[in-house]
Design an enzyme around this catalytic site. Structure first.
Site, PDB file in Angstrom:
ATOM      1  N   HIS A 195       0.873  -1.297  -0.163  1.00  0.00           N
ATOM      2  CA  HIS A 195       0.206   0.163  -0.058  1.00  0.00           C
ATOM      3  C   HIS A 195       0.918   1.160  -0.102  1.00  0.00           C
ATOM      4  O   HIS A 195       0.223   1.952  -0.649  1.00  0.00           O
ATOM      5  CB  HIS A 195      -0.857   0.212   1.491  1.00  0.00           C
ATOM      6  CG  HIS A 195      -2.379  -1.003   0.762  1.00  0.00           C
ATOM      7  ND1 HIS A 195      -2.799  -1.532   2.196  1.00  0.00           N
ATOM      8  CD2 HIS A 195      -2.760  -1.320  -0.097  1.00  0.00           C
ATOM      9  CE1 HIS A 195      -3.846  -2.047   1.436  1.00  0.00           C
ATOM     10  NE2 HIS A 195      -3.322  -2.466   0.857  1.00  0.00           N
ATOM     11  N   ARG A 338     -12.843  -7.395 -14.796  1.00  0.00           N
ATOM     12  CA  ARG A 338     -12.420  -8.653 -13.935  1.00  0.00           C
ATOM     13  C   ARG A 338     -13.176  -9.172 -12.470  1.00  0.00           C
ATOM     14  O   ARG A 338     -13.189  -8.927 -11.926  1.00  0.00           O
ATOM     15  CB  ARG A 338     -10.569  -8.866 -13.947  1.00  0.00           C
ATOM     16  CG  ARG A 338     -10.792  -9.782 -13.715  1.00  0.00           C
ATOM     17  CD  ARG A 338      -9.085 -10.240 -13.969  1.00  0.00           C
ATOM     18  NE  ARG A 338      -8.510  -9.705 -12.898  1.00  0.00           N
ATOM     19  CZ  ARG A 338      -7.057  -9.133 -11.910  1.00  0.00           C
ATOM     20  NH1 ARG A 338      -5.907  -9.657 -13.264  1.00  0.00           N
ATOM     21  NH2 ARG A 338      -6.643  -8.545 -11.136  1.00  0.00           N
ATOM     22  N   GLU A 439      -3.993 -16.688 -19.177  1.00  0.00           N
ATOM     23  CA  GLU A 439      -2.767 -16.415 -18.778  1.00  0.00           C
ATOM     24  C   GLU A 439      -2.255 -18.231 -17.954  1.00  0.00           C
ATOM     25  O   GLU A 439      -1.167 -18.515 -17.774  1.00  0.00           O
ATOM     26  CB  GLU A 439      -3.304 -16.475 -17.697  1.00  0.00           C
ATOM     27  CG  GLU A 439      -4.077 -14.829 -16.984  1.00  0.00           C
ATOM     28  CD  GLU A 439      -4.663 -14.490 -15.252  1.00  0.00           C
ATOM     29  OE1 GLU A 439      -4.387 -14.198 -15.174  1.00  0.00           O
ATOM     30  OE2 GLU A 439      -5.820 -14.950 -15.518  1.00  0.00           O
ATOM     31  N   ASN A 462       1.391 -11.368 -16.956  1.00  0.00           N
ATOM     32  CA  ASN A 462       2.238 -11.982 -15.374  1.00  0.00           C
ATOM     33  C   ASN A 462       2.209 -13.227 -15.264  1.00  0.00           C
ATOM     34  O   ASN A 462       3.056 -13.700 -14.861  1.00  0.00           O
ATOM     35  CB  ASN A 462       1.341 -10.746 -14.377  1.00  0.00           C
ATOM     36  CG  ASN A 462       1.373  -9.124 -14.868  1.00  0.00           C
ATOM     37  OD1 ASN A 462       1.874  -8.537 -15.643  1.00  0.00           O
ATOM     38  ND2 ASN A 462       1.028  -8.304 -13.451  1.00  0.00           N
ATOM     39  N   ASP A 463       1.121 -13.522 -14.896  1.00  0.00           N
ATOM     40  CA  ASP A 463       0.521 -15.105 -14.660  1.00  0.00           C
ATOM     41  C   ASP A 463       1.817 -16.156 -15.736  1.00  0.00           C
ATOM     42  O   ASP A 463       2.164 -17.162 -15.749  1.00  0.00           O
ATOM     43  CB  ASP A 463      -0.838 -15.778 -14.299  1.00  0.00           C
ATOM     44  CG  ASP A 463      -0.491 -15.114 -12.818  1.00  0.00           C
ATOM     45  OD1 ASP A 463      -0.294 -15.342 -12.336  1.00  0.00           O
ATOM     46  OD2 ASP A 463      -2.069 -15.523 -12.655  1.00  0.00           O
ATOM     47  N   ARG A 473       7.540 -15.498 -10.014  1.00  0.00           N
ATOM     48  CA  ARG A 473       7.821 -14.902 -10.209  1.00  0.00           C
ATOM     49  C   ARG A 473       8.550 -13.944  -9.011  1.00  0.00           C
ATOM     50  O   ARG A 473       9.769 -12.876  -9.221  1.00  0.00           O
ATOM     51  CB  ARG A 473       7.819 -14.030 -11.376  1.00  0.00           C
ATOM     52  CG  ARG A 473       5.865 -13.618 -10.256  1.00  0.00           C
ATOM     53  CD  ARG A 473       5.045 -12.828 -11.803  1.00  0.00           C
ATOM     54  NE  ARG A 473       3.645 -13.209 -11.148  1.00  0.00           N
ATOM     55  CZ  ARG A 473       3.546 -11.912 -11.324  1.00  0.00           C
ATOM     56  NH1 ARG A 473       3.512 -10.666 -11.145  1.00  0.00           N
ATOM     57  NH2 ARG A 473       1.883 -12.136 -11.053  1.00  0.00           N
ATOM     58  N   CYS A 510      -3.428  -7.166 -21.701  1.00  0.00           N
ATOM     59  CA  CYS A 510      -3.301  -6.319 -19.795  1.00  0.00           C
ATOM     60  C   CYS A 510      -2.230  -6.729 -19.026  1.00  0.00           C
ATOM     61  O   CYS A 510      -2.499  -6.230 -17.995  1.00  0.00           O
ATOM     62  CB  CYS A 510      -5.012  -6.117 -19.167  1.00  0.00           C
ATOM     63  SG  CYS A 510      -4.970  -8.476 -19.147  1.00  0.00           S
TER      64      CYS A 510
END
Length: 581
Positions: A195, A338, A439, A462-463, A473, A510
C-alpha cells in the site's frame, strides 16, 4: 567515495536531496509472566494502546489536504478498520488471559501468526498485505513500549527537500512525507505491491524499496540520489554523477511535458495502423490518471482491493457502488471489470480460509475456479456487474481460464441473474460482452476455441510467463528466469494473437508487458492492436506507437519466431528496442 545500493524502484522518477535517516528503536518484545490479579489490568493496557493508535490515525486523516484523492485516505481507513478487527484485538486478549503474559508478547504472538499466514500466500499482491498487519500492530507495540515518534511522524517541523531512509514505511508515513515536503524515500524492506508503494506512485514520490542495510551504509545529511526508474540509490555522489542525474531529472521533466501533448493525439503508427490504448485501474486515483492520460477506456479493473483486510464477503451493494463510480468516470467509454482473482490462501470467509494451507495455491483453488466452487463469493459480484451494465459500456472478464467448460458455467450463472432481472424489471444489458483472460499456457494453445465461446480475449502476461517457464516470479532464487523475451513466451503470445485474429475475436494485453516501453515494438510486430496499461505508462507507450512503422516490425518479429538460434533471436529483439530509452 560514491556508494551504489540496489533495490526495487516502486515509484518512477529521480530525487536529489540530503538523507534523513530514521532510526526507530528496534521493537524488542520480551515475554514476562503476569500475576493472576493483574491480568485484567494488562488487558486494559492493551485496549488503551489500541485506542491511542486509532486516535493517531484519525488525527492524521483529519490533516490530509482536501484535494487529496479519496482512495489515499482510504488506506488510513483500512488501517483503522484493522484496529477494529477482532482478529487483531480480541485474539491477543484471549492469549493474554490464557498464558498470563504481558500485552506486548500476546500482541507479538498474534502478529507472528497472521504474518505467517500471509507469507504462505502465492499471489504477490495478497502476500504484500502482511505489511499492513506489521504496520498496524507495530504502531500499537510502539505505544505499549513507550517509543517516541520519529521526526517525520510529528505534526511540527519541516523536512523540505530531504530523502527519507527507513527500515520500512507505512501508508501513514507516505502521507506524512508529502506533508513535510520530503522528495523521495529509501527503505530496507517492502515491495512494489505494498500500500505504501501504491500511495507513493499516486503522490509522485520517487522511491526505492528492498535495499538491505541502507541505514548502515548511508549517513544522515549526506547527498543522496534516488533513481526510481532503475531501483538505484547513490550516496555521497561526486560532482560528475550529480550533474548527470540532474540532467536526467530535467530531461525527464521535459519529456513529461512533451508527452502531455500526446494526450489528445490518436494512437496511430506512422504507417496508419490504429491502436487502442486502454488503462488498468484499481483505485479511484487511477480513474483520474487514466482520463488525464487520454485512455480510451478501461481494459482491466481489478476488484481484489474490495476484499482486502476484511473477514466478510463484499455485498452486492458495495460492488455496485464502486462500479457505478467507475462507469461515471469514463462515461460511454468501455469499462472491463475482471471478476474476483484471488487465491485459495485469501481469508475472506470460512469457506475460503479452510483452503488456506494449499501446498501450491498458484495451481490450486483460485480465480474462476474459486468463484465456481464457492458461488457465495462470485454471485454478489456478478449480480452487481450485470446491474451496472445498464449504466454504460460494461464488459465482464473472467480470469485464469483453463477450460471452455468454465466459460459455460460462468455464462450459466450470468444468464440466471439476467433472467431474474428480466422478471423483476431491473435494468441491465442483455448483450453485455463476456471475455476471458489467457494466462494458462493450455488456454493459449486453445485460444481459437475460447475465441468462439467468448466476446473478447485479453493476455495476462504476469501469470502466463511464470506458468510458461515454471517459476514463482517473486522467488528471488528463480526470478531471473522471469523473462518476457523468452522465445517460448514470445511464441505463446504470437499463438494467442493469431488464433484470436483468425476467429475475428478482439484481443488485448493487460499484463505488465503491455505497459513496458521496451516491448511495445515487439507487440506491434506480433500483431497486438489493443494495449491495456497503467495510466502512468500510457503516454510513453503511445509515443513509441506513433513513432513506429508496423510493416518492418512484422518482418523482424517473423524472423525471430522462425529462428531456433538464441543468439540470433536476441539480436533481433535488441534491434526492435534499440531506440527505446
Amino acid at each position: 567515495m560514491t556508494i551504489a545500493l540496489h533495490g526495487s524502484g516502486i515509484s518512477r522518477g529521480i530525487a536529489l536531496g540530503a538523507a534523513h535517516i530514521v532510526q526507530r528503536n528496534a521493537l524488542e518484545v520480551l515475554e514476562y509472566a503476569v500475576a493472576e490479579p493483574d491480568v485484567e489490568g494488562e488487558v486494559e493496557r492493551l485496549s488503551a494502546a489500541v485506542e491511542e493508535a486509532k486516535q493517531g490515525l484519525r488525527e492524521l486523516r483529519a490533516r490530509i489536504p482536501p484535494n487529496t484523492p479519496a482512495d489515499i485516505a482510504a488506506f488510513l481507513d483500512t488501517h483503522l478498520l484493522m484496529l477494529e478487527d477482532p482478529t487483531l484485538t480480541d485474539e491477543p486478549k484471549r492469549l493474554l488471559r490464557e498464558r498470563r503474559c504481558n500485552a506486548e508478547w500476546a500482541l507479538k504472538l498474534q502478529r507472528d501468526a497472521l504474518v505467517s499466514a500471509f507469507d504462505r500466500m502465492n499471489d504477490a499482491y495478497l502476500r504484500a498485505r502482511r505489511d499492513d498487519v506489521d504496520h498496524v500492530i507495530n504502531r500499537v507495540l510502539r505505544i505499549l513500549l513507550n517509543h517516541a515518534p520519529a521526526k517525520h511522524e510529528s505534526a511540527e517541523g519541516s523536512l523540505e527537500g530531504l530523502i527519507l531512509v527507513a527500515d520500512d514505511l507505512s501508508p501513514a508515513d507516505a502521507l506524512l512525507m508529502q506533508q513535510h515536503g520530503i522528495v523521495g524515500f529509501v527503505t530496507e524492506y517492502g515491495g512494489p505491491t505494498s500500500h505504501t508503494a501504491i500511495i507513493a506512485r499516486s503522490l509522485g514520490l520517487p522511491g526505492v524499496v528492498g535495499v538491505p542495510h541502507a541505514r548502515q551504509y548511508l549517513r544522515d545529511g549526506e547527498p543522496l540520489i534516488v533513481d526510481g526508474d532503475e531501483g538505484v540509490v547513490l550516496g555521497d555522489a561526486d560532482t560528475l554523477i550529480l550533474g548527470y542525474y540532474r540532467t536526467r531529472r530535467d530531461d525527464r521533466q521535459k519529456r513529461v511535458s512533451r508527452l502531455a501533448k500526446l494526450k489528445r493525439a490518436p494512437a496511430v503508427t506512422l504507417d496508419g495502423v490504429p491502436i487502442e490504448l486502454l488503462a488498468n485501474v484499481e483505485l479511484q486515483t487511477d480513474f483520474d490518471l487514466a482520463r488525464a492520460a487520454g485512455a480510451r477506456g478501461v481494459g482491466l479493473y481489478r476488484t481484489e482491493f474490495l476484499y482486502m483486510n476484511r473477514l466478510d464477503v463484499p455485498s452486492e451493494a458495495e460492488h455496485f457502488a464502486l462500479y457505478k463510480r467507475l462507469i461515471e468516470a469514463f462515461r460511454q467509454q468501455p469499462v472491463t471489470i475482471r471478476t474476483l482473482d484471488i487465491g485459495a490462501d485469501k481469508q475472506t470467509s470460512a469457506s475460503v480460509s479452510s483452503r488456506a494451507n494449499t501446498i501450491n495455491p498458484a495451481l490450486g483453488m483460485r480465480a474462476v475456479r474459486l468463484g465456481l466452487k464457492e458461488p457465495e463469493l462470485a454471485l454478489p459480484q456478478l449480480r452487481a456487474i450485470v446491474r451496472a451494465s445498464a449504466l454504460g459500456c460494461v464488459r465482464l472478464m473472467i480470469p485464469m481460464l483453463s477450460h471452455v467448460d468454465e466459460v459455460a458455467q460462468m455464462r450459466g450463472l450470468i444468464q440466471g441473474i439476467q433472467a431474474e432481472y428480466v422478471a423483476q424489471g431491473i435494468p441491465h444489458d442483455p448483450d453485455m460482452p463476456i471475455g476471458g483472460m489467457l494466462e494458462v499456457p493450455a488456454a493459449v494453445m486453445f485460444a481459437d476455441g475460447f475465441a468462439r465461446t467468448l466476446d473478447f480475449l485479453s493476455i495476462g502476461t504476469n501469470d502466463l510467463i511464470q506458468y510458461a517457464v515454471a517459476i514463482d516470479r517473486v522467488n528471488e532464487e528463480v526470478s531471473y528466469l522471469y523473462d518476457p523475451l523468452n522465445p517460448g513466451v514470445v511464441r505463446l503470445i504470437d499463438t494467442a494473437i493469431r488464433h484470436a485474429d483468425a476467429a475475428e475475436c478482439p484481443i488485448a494485453m493487460c499484463g505488465e508487458m503491455a505497459g513496458d516501453p521496451r516491448y511495445t515494438r515487439l507487440l506491434l510486430g506480433l500483431g497486438l492492436r489493443a494495449f491495456s496499461v497503467h495510466p502512468s505508462l500510457l503516454l510513453e507507450v503511445k509515443q513509441i506507437i506513433t513513432e513506429s512503422e508496423v510493416a518492418p516490425l512484422r518482418k523482424i518479429v517473423g524472423k525471430a519466431l522462425r529462428t531456433t538460434d538464441i543468439v540470433r533471436f536476441r539480436e533481433l529483439m535488441r534491434s526492435l528496442s534499440a531506440s527505446v530509452d
